[in-house]
Scaffold this active site. Structure first.
Site, short mmCIF file in Angstrom:
data_model
loop_
_atom_site.label_atom_id
_atom_site.label_comp_id
_atom_site.label_asym_id
_atom_site.label_seq_id
_atom_site.Cartn_x
_atom_site.Cartn_y
_atom_site.Cartn_z
N LYS A 233 -17.35 25.84 26.66
CA LYS A 233 -18.25 25.73 25.51
C LYS A 233 -18.10 24.32 24.94
O LYS A 233 -17.16 24.01 24.23
CB LYS A 233 -17.91 26.76 24.43
CG LYS A 233 -18.96 26.75 23.32
CD LYS A 233 -18.62 27.67 22.20
CE LYS A 233 -19.77 27.67 21.19
NZ LYS A 233 -20.14 26.33 20.71
N ARG A 238 -26.62 20.50 21.12
CA ARG A 238 -27.46 21.24 22.05
C ARG A 238 -28.80 20.52 22.19
O ARG A 238 -29.40 20.10 21.20
CB ARG A 238 -27.69 22.66 21.51
CG ARG A 238 -28.53 23.58 22.38
CD ARG A 238 -27.73 24.15 23.53
NE ARG A 238 -28.52 25.08 24.31
CZ ARG A 238 -28.69 26.37 24.02
NH1 ARG A 238 -28.14 26.88 22.91
NH2 ARG A 238 -29.39 27.15 24.80
N ARG A 253 -31.55 20.88 19.20
CA ARG A 253 -31.84 22.28 18.87
C ARG A 253 -32.55 22.39 17.52
O ARG A 253 -33.29 23.34 17.26
CB ARG A 253 -30.54 23.08 18.84
CG ARG A 253 -30.71 24.54 18.49
CD ARG A 253 -29.37 25.23 18.42
NE ARG A 253 -29.34 26.20 17.35
CZ ARG A 253 -28.25 26.79 16.91
NH1 ARG A 253 -27.08 26.48 17.43
NH2 ARG A 253 -28.29 27.67 15.93
N GLU A 281 -26.13 20.02 26.89
CA GLU A 281 -25.38 19.51 25.75
C GLU A 281 -25.28 18.00 25.82
O GLU A 281 -24.96 17.43 26.87
CB GLU A 281 -23.98 20.11 25.77
CG GLU A 281 -23.28 20.08 24.44
CD GLU A 281 -23.52 21.35 23.63
OE1 GLU A 281 -23.06 21.40 22.49
OE2 GLU A 281 -24.18 22.28 24.14
N LYS A 403 -20.30 33.67 23.45
CA LYS A 403 -19.38 32.55 23.28
C LYS A 403 -18.00 33.12 22.93
O LYS A 403 -17.84 33.85 21.94
CB LYS A 403 -19.87 31.55 22.23
CG LYS A 403 -20.35 32.13 20.91
CD LYS A 403 -20.96 31.05 20.05
CE LYS A 403 -21.51 31.62 18.74
NZ LYS A 403 -22.18 30.59 17.92
#
Length: 537
Positions: A233, A238, A253, A281, A403
């Protein structure tokens, strides 16, 4: 405007998801195309350019209220919201949103009244705005002032708005989400395009992002390990790379184009075949490892990127999904197919700036757990778990993407200051500042806004009001006797804070009524934690 005021009241007085959706459906079905477009704009949290700043509104309130300055300030401090204070002190008595409300449409209010204010001299702005205050009933007066300052929060998520629009227009939520991505103007033409399901108007627009949910149960509850892709992660921004029609655009995002912030990523992605959209990412990256998020923020916060900053903080896009390939929407395909094609796409495009998010090879949940525990040493937040058979959804749809984050850092701190919240909590003290010991003094180190139950918030609010030491506008300093356990995700050096540190995502974990002020943590311990972080974080 009166119909939007009534909608706002309906949304503000219920916590029921179904009732909120029904209220929006009723509004959209009973209003004009232009007003519907503006309402979508407001409900989605978009803001027009601020016409009048809060400082001017505050000054005009003191001049127009006819009340002593100290009483206005006490009222504002108690209410905690300037728009609500103005409406309560000045709006005509005995009216509500169904009484002597303005017949002007929402479109008229924006296009003929609010937006033109920005181009007027201050004295004309004052005359017009104060006139509204004396004419409009409470709810509309409140709403107009919120729209003026661009601080309106309607208490509905993007997902609820799209659900309501889907019911009204008869389209899928996915189609609605796609149409609302990117820049668009609230207009009759926009509403007609939305109604006809003509989709996103520009080739550069991304797809709605699919969001993972926190894993809140044992990892074994997910079933067989081989049914799930495990990845790190990443701790970055993002983003989506959209390569279409001869253009390459990088989106965050938050639906912001960040192409100019990361020119090296866009340059590397420009060699991708047209009709390609990657999800991934944006990271600060050097020497084959991710740098702290604080480093990435330095790139975001600069208007101009010098050669020095580009060299000191290089960026990389780590791709983990393929949303479009050769102009075809691949989101409905299972992750297994999307991932296989993504690997082929990037095979000939892998660089220091553009790469693939590696799959973590571990045969069992038992062997995966230690890798998750080591995440912090790698500068990542934990693991992502994605079902191999899952399609790429919209928003936060539970079940397919999880997540599995590492446990946060925790420390004990003392409540020092409190300020009112926003929206439905504007009359409660819900914004808190906490401190730790630096020698014999308490030094502020973190602000937190979440983590307490409604009952705890009400109890703490009552305590704050009866244990105030000083008032600084709407902020109160309180007796330093209450201890809270705070959690946070990361820590970094900061020249902007008196403590010299900044925490990432601080929040209240629990109210430690069993501890005394002397039991709070120390700044020295937090500085030691800072020194122990990888990459000098």
């Amino acid at each position: 405007m009166r119909r939007l005021a009534a909608l706002f009241e309906s949304l503000d007085t219920t916590t029921s998801t179904r009732l909120k959706i029904d209220a929006m459906v009723d509004y959209f079905r009973g209003t004009s195309a232009s007003d519907a477009a503006w309402a979508v704009y407001v409900l989605m949290g978009r803001r027009v350019k601020r016409s009048v700043g809060p400082a001017l509104l505050h000054a005009w309130l003191n001049e127009e209220s006819g009340l002593p300055h100290w009483l206005v300030e006490e009222t504002y401090a108690s209410i905690g919201d300037l728009a609500e204070t103005i409406a309560l002190l000045i709006a005509p008595e005995g009216t509500d949103h169904t009484g002597n409300a303005s017949p002007a449409t929402l479109t008229d209010w924006f296009e003929q009244r609010i937006l033109p204010l920005a181009d007027l001299p201050t004295e004309d702005q004052r005359r017009i705005v104060v006139g509204w205050w004396h004419e409009l009933p409470y709810r509309e007066c409140f709403l107009v002032n919120k729209l003026l300052t661009g601080s309106l929060r309607l208490g509905v998520s993007r997902a609820l708005v799209t659900r309501a629009l889907a019911e009204v227009l008869g389209h899928s939520r996915t189609q609605i989400e796609r149409a609302l991505i990117g820049a668009w103007n609230p207009s009759v033409q926009f509403w007609q395009a939305l109604t006809l399901n003509e989709g996103s108007a520009h080739a550069s627009h991304p797809y709605p992002f699919y969001l993972a949910s926190p894993l809140d149960g044992p990892i074994e509850s997910l079933g067989q390990r081989h049914d799930w892709l495990a990845e790190w992660k990443w701790d970055g921004i993002r983003g989506q790379i959209v390569r279409r029609a001869g253009e390459c655009t990088l989106w965050s995002r938050g639906e912001e184009i960040i192409t100019d912030r990361f020119p090296e990523i866009v340059s590397a992605a420009s060699s991708l075949q047209s009709g390609t959209v990657l999800d991934g990412e944006v990271l600060a990256w050097a020497e084959d490892k991710v740098l702290p998020f604080a480093q990435l923020q330095k790139r975001i916060g600069r208007r101009k990127l010098s050669a020095k900053i580009l060299k000191e903080i290089p960026a990389r896009f780590v791709a983990y999904d393929l949303l479009e390939w050769q102009g075809e929407d691949w989101r409905p395909k299972p992750l297994r197919e999307r991932r296989a094609q993504l690997e082929l796409v990037l095979e000939s495009h892998q660089t220091d700036t553009l790469g693939l998010s590696a799959a973590i090879d571990s045969p069992s949940w038992t062997s995966l757990a230690p890798l998750r525990d080591s995440a912090r040493t790698k500068g990542v937040e934990g693991l992502m778990l994605k079902n191999w058979d899952s399609a790429y959804g919209t928003g936060r749809q539970r079940g397919a993407w999880w997540k599995w984050k590492i446990d946060p850092f925790v420390f004990d701190a003392v409540l020092l200051y409190a300020a009112p919240g926003h929206g439905r909590r504007s009359n409660l003290y819900t914004d808190y500042t906490f401190g730790v010991w630096a020698g014999d003094a308490l030094v502020p180190v973190a602000k937190a806004y979440s983590g307490l139950t409604d009952e705890e918030i009400r109890r703490l609010d009552k305590w704050i009001r009866t244990n105030t030491r000083e008032k600084f506008g709407i902020v109160r300093s309180v007796e330093p006797v209450l201890v809270f356990e705070l959690a946070f995700e990361g820590i970094a050096k900061s020249t902007r804070h008196k403590s010299g540190i900044a925490m990432r995502f601080p929040r209240i974990k629990q109210w430690r009524s069993d501890k005394a002020t002397k039991d709070a943590d120390t700044l020295a311990n937090l500085q030691l934690l800072l020194a122990q972080q990888p990459h000098g974080q």
